[in-house]
Motif scaffolding. Sequence first.
Motif, mmCIF file in Angstrom:
data_model
loop_
_atom_site.group_PDB
_atom_site.id
_atom_site.type_symbol
_atom_site.label_atom_id
_atom_site.label_comp_id
_atom_site.label_asym_id
_atom_site.label_seq_id
_atom_site.Cartn_x
_atom_site.Cartn_y
_atom_site.Cartn_z
ATOM 1 N N ASN A 1 1.125 3.484 2.051
ATOM 2 C CA ASN A 1 1.708 3.745 3.376
ATOM 3 C C ASN A 1 2.800 2.745 3.741
ATOM 4 O O ASN A 1 3.337 2.803 4.851
ATOM 5 C CB ASN A 1 0.610 3.764 4.446
ATOM 6 C CG ASN A 1 -0.106 2.425 4.550
ATOM 7 O OD1 ASN A 1 0.336 1.432 3.969
ATOM 8 N ND2 ASN A 1 -1.206 2.394 5.277
ATOM 9 N N GLY B 1 3.658 -4.662 8.835
ATOM 10 C CA GLY B 1 3.990 -3.259 9.028
ATOM 11 C C GLY B 1 5.478 -3.106 9.309
ATOM 12 O O GLY B 1 6.245 -4.065 9.215
ATOM 13 N N LEU C 1 0.838 -1.201 0.000
ATOM 14 C CA LEU C 1 0.000 0.000 0.000
ATOM 15 C C LEU C 1 0.871 1.249 0.000
ATOM 16 O O LEU C 1 2.058 1.185 0.348
ATOM 17 C CB LEU C 1 -0.915 -0.014 1.225
ATOM 18 C CG LEU C 1 -1.869 -1.207 1.312
ATOM 19 C CD1 LEU C 1 -2.741 -1.082 2.547
ATOM 20 C CD2 LEU C 1 -2.731 -1.306 0.065
ATOM 21 N N ARG D 1 -3.043 3.700 11.949
ATOM 22 C CA ARG D 1 -3.965 4.313 10.990
ATOM 23 C C ARG D 1 -4.316 5.726 11.448
ATOM 24 O O ARG D 1 -4.757 5.905 12.588
ATOM 25 C CB ARG D 1 -5.226 3.447 10.899
ATOM 26 C CG ARG D 1 -6.203 3.960 9.866
ATOM 27 C CD ARG D 1 -7.357 2.983 9.659
ATOM 28 N NE ARG D 1 -8.410 3.616 8.878
ATOM 29 C CZ ARG D 1 -9.582 3.072 8.628
ATOM 30 N NH1 ARG D 1 -9.882 1.861 9.092
ATOM 31 N NH2 ARG D 1 -10.473 3.720 7.911
ATOM 32 N N LEU E 1 2.473 -0.605 4.052
ATOM 33 C CA LEU E 1 1.977 -1.893 4.541
ATOM 34 C C LEU E 1 2.053 -2.924 3.422
ATOM 35 O O LEU E 1 1.676 -2.643 2.282
ATOM 36 C CB LEU E 1 0.519 -1.773 4.981
ATOM 37 C CG LEU E 1 0.194 -1.358 6.416
ATOM 38 C CD1 LEU E 1 -1.310 -1.413 6.615
ATOM 39 C CD2 LEU E 1 0.896 -2.242 7.432
ATOM 40 N N HIS F 1 2.993 0.413 12.224
ATOM 41 C CA HIS F 1 2.057 1.128 11.352
ATOM 42 C C HIS F 1 0.773 1.425 12.110
ATOM 43 O O HIS F 1 0.151 0.508 12.642
ATOM 44 C CB HIS F 1 1.727 0.279 10.120
ATOM 45 C CG HIS F 1 2.596 0.598 8.938
ATOM 46 N ND1 HIS F 1 3.890 0.176 8.837
ATOM 47 C CD2 HIS F 1 2.336 1.316 7.810
ATOM 48 C CE1 HIS F 1 4.405 0.598 7.703
ATOM 49 N NE2 HIS F 1 3.492 1.296 7.049
#
Lengths: 418, 418
Positions: B114, B408, B112, B416, B116, B414
């Motif tokens: 981010n 993560g 992703l 959210r 992940l 990680h």
Amino acid sequence: MSVQAPATTDLRQQVHDAAAAARTASRSLAALSTETKNRALHLAADTVLEHTHDILAANAEDLQAARTAGTPEAMLDRLALNPQRLDGIAAGLRQVAGLPDPIGEVLRGSTLPNGLQLRQQRVPLGVVGIVYEGRPNVTVDAFGLTLKSGNAVLLRGSSSAARSNAALVTALREALYEAGLPMDAVQLLPSADRASVTHLIQARGLVDVVIPRGGAGLIDAVVRDATVPTIETGVGNCHVYVDGAADLDVAERILLNSKTRRPSVCNSAESLLVDRTVADTALPRLVNALQDAGVTVHLDPTEEQLRAEFLSLDMAVAVVDGVDGAVAHINEYGTGHTEAIVTTDLAAAQRFTEGVDAAAVMVNASTAFTDGEQFGFGAEIGISTQKLHARGPMGLPELTSTKWIVWGSPLEGHVRPA
Amino acid sequence: MSVQAPATTDLRQQVHDAAAAARTASRSLAALSTETKNRALHLAADTVLEHTHDILAANAEDLQAARTAGTPEAMLDRLALNPQRLDGIAAGLRQVAGLPDPIGEVLRGSTLPNGLQLRQQRVPLGVVGIVYEGRPNVTVDAFGLTLKSGNAVLLRGSSSAARSNAALVTALREALYEAGLPMDAVQLLPSADRASVTHLIQARGLVDVVIPRGGAGLIDAVVRDATVPTIETGVGNCHVYVDGAADLDVAERILLNSKTRRPSVCNSAESLLVDRTVADTALPRLVNALQDAGVTVHLDPTEEQLRAEFLSLDMAVAVVDGVDGAVAHINEYGTGHTEAIVTTDLAAAQRFTEGVDAAAVMVNASTAFTDGEQFGFGAEIGISTQKLHARGPMGLPELTSTKWIVWGSPLEGHVRPA
């Protein structure tokens, strides 16, 4: 015969008639082009906004009735619509229009040695029932996802949102009509009588799948009484396990995010598990951090608390014997939703991901990431906690079935030897 | 308390204990290497053959009891084992050992924005229940497929095959023991009392899926009463539609193969539909061909006959208005198993494949091809006629679920954003 049929029979007939109309509509929907479906979704977004006045008026009546009935403020907030929320609802429809169309995708295919050509392709499920509580936005979200995946939908919302849902469905049906699509692709079932749920989940052969969205009580009742296939969603007793080899800064960050980001949603954590080898140092620090964030920490939890989906700022804490103890605890008490480990030890991470029986397993990441949008699906119809058909966040592909199409020789025909 | 618990409670406890033991076994099975599973399957094949004497002796007792009870010859044949059939059963286990292992396959994955890392991989379902009738070979087939897919299995066979099944399961459990695997990976449930089926299909949380294999009555009962997710299998009211643009030689060949190859199996055809435009010429010829092959043709079928899965040399005949009429008839009367069209017209073929709502649609090919081995799966646990999870022949991948594994950052963790 002048004797009136009992009301329950009428209701059953009403649900069955709606399902039959949905079936007819679903036959047309299955063959629609992606372009036609997307056009209808944009039209629906426009129509919802055009109906703002009617929808908000209906919502105001629902809210007034709920207030009179003494509904708690948090539930009133879930029920409430306003122009901003309607904008969000309409934007959601446009977002679904932008997602890839799952229908027609070929999943497997081959030419057999005898020359037969096989193709397994995605087709709509057909008629999908959604049983849900509270929030009227689910009405529109469910319509968008089921239409895009070529399904007709039967919506059975909460009676507390009956007027809001009716106004929304009126707008959606108007949009379907304007798009030249069958209006019965979306229908709202009566919600005054609980029995409409029973009729829906027992309409085997008329309804292809029912997805309950709500609390454990609703889901249990649906699964227990259904003869139509169901998909269990969204009950999450999620754990964060802090391993002996965890970095405590990382552990604290992940724990707080998992617990406090939005305590009322299913992917929030309910239990903290700490490895016995580091309990002396880790436990006080993590408990303090939780308490500072306003969490009520249950340090000597009862069996009931270990099984609880609090959905509030409560957290049960247990000390376990390493990663194997954590896996055993989670497989005993978890609901198979999301489980997280915090560790720097790769072997521990691997034992955890392999051993834990859940839809999603997080390594050094917050449980809050289990979500269709976060996973890049664009939208979700729910999070499945069962193992059949779909597990974890369900997007458009999870609203489909498949069909094998087999081509033989038009000149000879293919027959199977004895 | 000296009062004895009623027998039904004991039976329920017995089924639940078996399920709990299966759950424990399934945790070990999930982590097995492909090599270990294959070795156990070969060992099981050897052990079944080594137990030939015991198995055939038990089978002789079952046959004797069935004969005394006046069981028809066809059913006795399904129950009967002999050295050749045992060779076939053992060969089936070796064949499953040769199939690809579905477990661990990565179905989707992404990194992703981010950072992940997401991976969706195949995992076993866990504990699978199989409810079946007659044939003792299903006992071994089901064991082979569930073991290879990492599942523990609870077998609920027919009481008429109780001794044969017990002897076979004894051999299988001995093989597991020798392979160093948990014996409770395969267990035979009591079959004397019908209630053991009820306890199995209501053991929600203990059993992950139940697959009924048998006639419509068994499947209806299981689906109606189950709280455990089920997969409906194998009820087939299959049609052959002879289009106006059909080559009648091809039509006759496909029709006869679909009807007479093995009338007692679910993929055999039960109804012939003929396009009205060619009925005058096609109908007499096809009916003659059926009658010459010993088929009893029902030219003016009742509603009941149109819905019947004869499983015999009977066939209902109806005249329909072209491909749209055929599709409408099939969607009204079919069971969603296999439907065939004979035509040289591509547009008709396309309307048929798109319009018919079934697990498999054949174009110029016999309905008899709907079969896991024919489709190249190597083996099948049944043919699903439902739309959820699996549709059509079910091989090893259909005996699996999935798990999302999310990695993560071990250094930062990680979380959210709000």
